[in-house]
Design a protein around this motif. Sequence first.
Motif, PDB file in Angstrom:
ATOM      1  N   VAL A   1      21.809  -3.608  22.793  1.00 47.98           N
ATOM      2  CA  VAL A   1      20.367  -3.341  22.938  1.00 47.98           C
ATOM      3  C   VAL A   1      19.865  -2.684  21.661  1.00 47.98           C
ATOM      4  O   VAL A   1      20.263  -1.564  21.320  1.00 47.98           O
TER       5      VAL A   1
ATOM      6  N   ASN B   1      19.087  -4.774  33.517  1.00 49.34           N
ATOM      7  CA  ASN B   1      19.633  -4.468  32.204  1.00 49.34           C
ATOM      8  C   ASN B   1      20.960  -5.167  31.954  1.00 49.34           C
ATOM      9  O   ASN B   1      21.231  -5.635  30.837  1.00 49.34           O
TER      10      ASN B   1
ATOM     11  N   ALA C   1       9.177  -2.426  22.801  1.00 47.92           N
ATOM     12  CA  ALA C   1      10.482  -2.262  22.167  1.00 47.92           C
ATOM     13  C   ALA C   1      10.486  -3.182  20.956  1.00 47.92           C
ATOM     14  O   ALA C   1      10.364  -4.399  21.100  1.00 47.92           O
TER      15      ALA C   1
ATOM     16  N   THR D   1      14.530  -0.450  23.340  1.00 49.12           N
ATOM     17  CA  THR D   1      14.134  -0.528  24.749  1.00 49.12           C
ATOM     18  C   THR D   1      13.027   0.477  25.040  1.00 49.12           C
ATOM     19  O   THR D   1      12.957   1.539  24.403  1.00 49.12           O
ATOM     20  N   THR D   2      12.187   0.126  26.009  1.00 51.01           N
ATOM     21  CA  THR D   2      11.142   1.056  26.449  1.00 51.01           C
ATOM     22  C   THR D   2      11.626   1.978  27.558  1.00 51.01           C
ATOM     23  O   THR D   2      10.907   2.905  27.934  1.00 51.01           O
TER      24      THR D   2
ATOM     25  N   LYS E   1      13.128  -4.907  26.376  1.00 46.46           N
ATOM     26  CA  LYS E   1      14.156  -4.674  25.364  1.00 46.46           C
ATOM     27  C   LYS E   1      14.376  -5.882  24.471  1.00 46.46           C
ATOM     28  O   LYS E   1      14.029  -7.013  24.826  1.00 46.46           O
TER      29      LYS E   1
ATOM     30  N   ASP F   1      20.430  -8.834  31.079  1.00 49.14           N
ATOM     31  CA  ASP F   1      19.909  -9.015  29.726  1.00 49.14           C
ATOM     32  C   ASP F   1      21.032  -9.000  28.689  1.00 49.14           C
ATOM     33  O   ASP F   1      21.103  -9.875  27.813  1.00 49.14           O
TER      34      ASP F   1
ATOM     35  N   ASN G   1      11.729  -1.250  31.247  1.00 47.33           N
ATOM     36  CA  ASN G   1      12.966  -1.557  30.518  1.00 47.33           C
ATOM     37  C   ASN G   1      12.867  -2.831  29.688  1.00 47.33           C
ATOM     38  O   ASN G   1      13.827  -3.604  29.593  1.00 47.33           O
TER      39      ASN G   1
END
Length: 298
Positions: A243, A202, A254, A246-247, A235, A205, A233
């Motif tokens: 963000v 994360n 997402a 996101t899932t 996104k 990203d 995750n």
Amino acid sequence: MTTIAAVSANFTRDLDQNYALITDLVSRARARGVDFLVLPEAAIGGYLSSLGNHGDTRRDAAVSLPPAISLDGPELARVGAIAGDMLVAIGFCELAEGPDGTPTRFNAAAVLDGSGIYGNYRKVHQPLGENMSYASGDGYGVFDTPVGRVGLQICYDKAFPEAARVMALDGAQIIASLSAWPAARTATAEDLQQDRWTYRFNLFDSARALDNQVFWVASNQSGTFGSLRYVGNAKVVDPGGNVLATTLLDSGMAVADVDIDGTFAAMRAGMFHLRDRRPDVYGALTEIAVTQGDLAHA
């Protein structure tokens, strides 16, 4: 506005399962007006069943490897037929001629729709023995598509800021980062959302989006495959590192509506990271070779 969706889903060696899942995801995305759908790394045929020195990453263990397909083969053509007028990024194992002229496997991705392939990419950075199963790529491309200029990365590439930067300098507006990113292999957190490898996934990203002021679309495998437990995750991140959707750990999509030109105009009106670079002082990036031993004694 452009609608972008990043997928978190589980893909296996079963190609029928893969195509059925892709068909379902495209159908759901179309119902939500998605223009660009980013599927995970190895969405055709699944990823390796383990990483490191665990036997199944050997080049001669063909039975455990994903099926190798060519860019002009029926597999990607079928994905294009499913996609229709929707732009899709998808990961797969590519079979192509290597530097020595022999048939070679690459961990690859392509961006395509029903009209054909706009561009393809072979993973450059390989983690934990992946080079025992795949050859590495040797460059990054950015491709003109119906939604704008799109760059492709695969998984571990996101840990290297140079990879995203070279694409941003080539005019990438959207970078699609396709992954099969697992949880840590040791001391795995009981709550995978708190796992240290999830945290890194994360963080990379958001950092890469902000570094380069681009839209960053991160897909990922979910569930388990072999010894790997994926962190999901998927996104969509805006050029400010925010963000948008996101899932988390779940399978799904997402989805975010973005104004590409308007966002770039606002984000880059003041602080423009690409404009404000100082390449004249960056020579050491390519001139200095650093080994793990050097770092240990630094």
